[in-house]
Design a protein around this motif. Structure first.
Motif, PDB file in Angstrom:
ATOM      1  N   VAL A   1     -27.213  51.660  70.537  1.00 37.23           N
ATOM      2  CA  VAL A   1     -27.922  51.966  69.293  1.00 37.23           C
ATOM      3  C   VAL A   1     -29.342  52.372  69.612  1.00 37.23           C
TER       4      VAL A   1
ATOM      5  N   TYR B   1     -23.840  46.218  65.028  1.00 42.40           N
ATOM      6  CA  TYR B   1     -25.251  46.171  65.381  1.00 42.40           C
ATOM      7  C   TYR B   1     -26.010  45.461  64.272  1.00 42.40           C
TER       8      TYR B   1
ATOM      9  N   VAL C   1     -26.759  44.529  69.630  1.00 36.59           N
ATOM     10  CA  VAL C   1     -25.456  45.188  69.553  1.00 36.59           C
ATOM     11  C   VAL C   1     -24.421  44.240  70.145  1.00 36.59           C
TER      12      VAL C   1
ATOM     13  N   VAL D   1     -30.253  54.350  62.102  1.00 37.23           N
ATOM     14  CA  VAL D   1     -29.949  54.227  63.532  1.00 37.23           C
ATOM     15  C   VAL D   1     -29.231  55.472  64.043  1.00 37.23           C
ATOM     16  N   ASN D   2     -29.343  55.692  65.325  1.00 36.41           N
ATOM     17  CA  ASN D   2     -28.506  56.641  66.045  1.00 36.41           C
ATOM     18  C   ASN D   2     -27.512  55.827  66.846  1.00 36.41           C
ATOM     19  N   LEU D   3     -26.269  56.219  66.838  1.00 36.40           N
ATOM     20  CA  LEU D   3     -25.212  55.417  67.451  1.00 36.40           C
ATOM     21  C   LEU D   3     -24.487  56.211  68.524  1.00 36.40           C
TER      22      LEU D   3
ATOM     23  N   CYS E   1     -21.126  50.547  73.708  1.00 35.49           N
ATOM     24  CA  CYS E   1     -21.714  50.975  72.451  1.00 35.49           C
ATOM     25  C   CYS E   1     -23.238  50.849  72.587  1.00 35.49           C
TER      26      CYS E   1
ATOM     27  N   GLN F   1     -33.389  44.800  67.326  1.00 33.66           N
ATOM     28  CA  GLN F   1     -31.982  45.110  67.090  1.00 33.66           C
ATOM     29  C   GLN F   1     -31.121  44.509  68.198  1.00 33.66           C
TER      30      GLN F   1
END
Lengths: 114, 115
Positions: B93, B25, B4, B31-33, B91, B2
């Motif tokens: 992820v 992302y 971002v 996903v957890n954001l 940010c 992944q």
């Protein structure tokens, strides 16, 4: 509010020397992490640690790196033979659980390799 | 793996202006954001998080973020910024379920708010 504490705040070391960065996670947290941020670059994951063993590590975390929880409160990152490119800000984090529990970060240790 | 990306490296606003910081992302699964903020000389602090449910999440200090799954985005918003919002915003992820909490961060956006 409980905090993650890191010592020292700034470490200057000669290339080739060993360095140990120390962290005291939040007391009821079970998951521990190290990240680093080279100046001008992203925060990068190094390693996660749970139940006294490494859960996951990145490609950066090679044989020069190790982590340890020597007692019930400290969590350390050791770099065996430092290189110039190890110069970065190193952040420790901890969380109650994985994934859906937010990570709490320390202030970081700025490591300067000469 | 992944990744971002945050659209803006440095945003400069006057007090009372509205703020939107972009975050995209790349990962096809669940996903957890997170949005974290780092005030000058301080540690990363959690602003808000999304795990599931209502895609519009509210955080501390009047911040909110909207998860748009079809756009792989999680943009941060605040209707009226204050001088004290001057900070760097990250940010991040996490992959739900398969990763032991590893966070992948964006490159950060520096927000400067002029009084």
């Amino acid at each position: 509010e409980p905090e993650v504490t890191q010592t020292p705040s700034h470490q200057v070391t000669q290339m080739g020397q060993e360095v140990i960065l120390r962290c005291v996670p939040i007391s009821n947290h079970l998951y521990f992490y190290w990240y680093r941020q080279i100046l001008g670059q992203k925060v990068e994951f190094l390693v996660s640690f749970y139940n006294n063993e490494i859960s996951e590590k990145s490609e950066i975390f090679d044989d020069q790196f190790s982590v340890e929880r020597p007692d019930g409160s400290n969590f350390t990152l050791k770099i065996r033979s430092t290189k110039l490119e190890d110069s970065a800000m190193y952040f420790c984090a901890s969380s109650e659980g994985q994934g859906d529990q937010p990570q709490h970060f320390g202030d970081g240790t700025r490591l300067s390799i000469l | 793996a992944q990744s971002v990306s945050q659209h803006n490296h440095h945003v400069i606003l006057s007090e009372a202006a509205s703020l939107e910081l972009g975050c995209n992302y790349s990962y096809g699964g669940t996903v957890n954001l997170f949005w974290y903020v780092q005030y000058p000389g301080q540690h990363l602090q959690l602003l808000l998080k999304y795990f599931s449910g209502d895609p519009l999440v509210k955080g501390i200090k009047g911040f909110e973020a909207e998860f748009i799954k079809s756009k792989f985005s999680f943009n941060l918003r605040k209707p009226s910024v204050q001088w004290s919002d001057t900070a760097e915003y990250f940010c991040a992820v996490g992959i739900y379920g398969t990763s032991y909490g590893k966070l992948t961060f964006g490159q950060g956006t520096i927000l400067t708010v002029h009084p």
